[in-house]
Design an enzyme around this catalytic site. Structure first.
Site, PDB file in Angstrom:
ATOM      1  N   HIS A   1       2.054   2.146  -3.445  1.00 22.98           N
ATOM      2  CA  HIS A   1       1.051   2.856  -4.253  1.00 22.98           C
ATOM      3  C   HIS A   1       1.100   4.361  -3.965  1.00 22.98           C
ATOM      4  O   HIS A   1       1.165   5.185  -4.885  1.00 22.98           O
ATOM      5  CB  HIS A   1      -0.354   2.342  -3.920  1.00 22.98           C
ATOM      6  CG  HIS A   1      -0.682   1.008  -4.494  1.00 22.98           C
ATOM      7  ND1 HIS A   1      -0.350   0.633  -5.774  1.00 22.98           N
ATOM      8  CD2 HIS A   1      -1.353  -0.052  -3.948  1.00 22.98           C
ATOM      9  CE1 HIS A   1      -0.797  -0.603  -5.994  1.00 22.98           C
ATOM     10  NE2 HIS A   1      -1.397  -1.044  -4.897  1.00 22.98           N
TER      11      HIS A   1
ATOM     12  N   GLU B   1       0.813  -1.209   0.000  1.00 25.34           N
ATOM     13  CA  GLU B   1       0.000   0.000   0.000  1.00 25.34           C
ATOM     14  C   GLU B   1       0.855   1.270   0.000  1.00 25.34           C
ATOM     15  O   GLU B   1       0.540   2.241  -0.698  1.00 25.34           O
ATOM     16  CB  GLU B   1      -0.947   0.001   1.208  1.00 25.34           C
ATOM     17  CG  GLU B   1      -2.037  -1.047   1.155  1.00 25.34           C
ATOM     18  CD  GLU B   1      -2.958  -0.883  -0.048  1.00 25.34           C
ATOM     19  OE1 GLU B   1      -3.167   0.268  -0.479  1.00 25.34           O
ATOM     20  OE2 GLU B   1      -3.452  -1.896  -0.559  1.00 25.34           O
TER      21      GLU B   1
END
Length: 225
Positions: free
Chosen positions: A26, A23
């Site tokens: 990203h 995550e």
């Protein structure tokens, strides 16, 4: 009971590391490509608490592990505003690819560590030690998470990559699937559990996972000499 607790002690940290780095990757790439949303919301932190979804990061993978099913999970998605990217179309492809790419890098680092430690571990034992199991599952979870997220269906990262590759004339139609993303995901899981004889999981996800694991474990063996 002891074996279950030992497995949980191995799997949960591996899964948390894999998901958190996925995550953060990203958000980091989005920031570098023009969208500071994740940075502004302090979601570039490696503090697991900022990313853990109690259901997706702990409950679901834990239940799957106990049931002997495929182990995967999810975290709270890092917010990315596609329209804030310098190049929304191709920037979103890069943002999407960053998550699985990071998992593959983590798997490589795990393989290197496994290779360095292998001469000191009894990896051929009927019950390999805690360290050997931990390194093996760390590689496996990252490989699985990376490949699973490359599925070309919403809400997976692969869908954003496909959108960037499709002709502009059909992107809009494909993007309409996004509103049904969670239903597609739950439907896929339901099919795997209700109709195991179809071999959906074994025939789609596992061949590339097994291929990649052979390569990573080969790297570990080469390092071990």
């Amino acid at each position: 009971m002891t074996e279950t607790l030992t497995l949980a002690a191995i799997l949960i940290p591996c899964l948390i590391i894999a998901i958190v780095f996925h995550e953060v990757a990203h958000g980091f790439v989005a920031w570098k490509l023009g969208d500071p949303t994740a940075k502004q919301l302090n979601r570039l932190s490696l503090n697991p608490i900022r990313h853990i979804d109690p259901v997706g990061t702990l409950l679901v993978p834990g239940a799957l592990a106990l049931a002997g099913g495929p182990i995967f999970g999810w975290a709270k998605p890092v917010p990315v505003m596609q329209n804030r990217l310098d190049n929304p179309r191709y920037g979103m492809m890069a943002v999407a690819a960053a998550g699985p790419g990071t998992n593959f890098i983590l798997a490589a680092l795990g393989a290197i560590a496994f290779g360095i430690a292998m001469p000191y571990l009894d990896v051929t034992a009927a019950e390999p030690g805690f360290v050997a199991q931990g390194l093996f599952y760390f590689i496996l979870i990252n490989v699985f998470l990376g490949i699973f997220n490359l599925l070309p269906l919403p809400p997976f990262d692969g869908s954003h990559i496909v959108e960037g590759l499709l002709p502009r004339s059909v992107v809009h139609h494909y993007a309409q699937l996004r509103r049904y993303g969670m239903l597609l995901f739950l439907g896929l899981i339901a099919l795997m559990w209700i109709f195991p004889e179809l071999g959906i999981f074994e025939n789609t996800i596992m061949p590339p996972v097994n291929w990649a694991m052979d390569k990573y474990l080969g790297l570990a063996a080469a390092i071990a000499g």
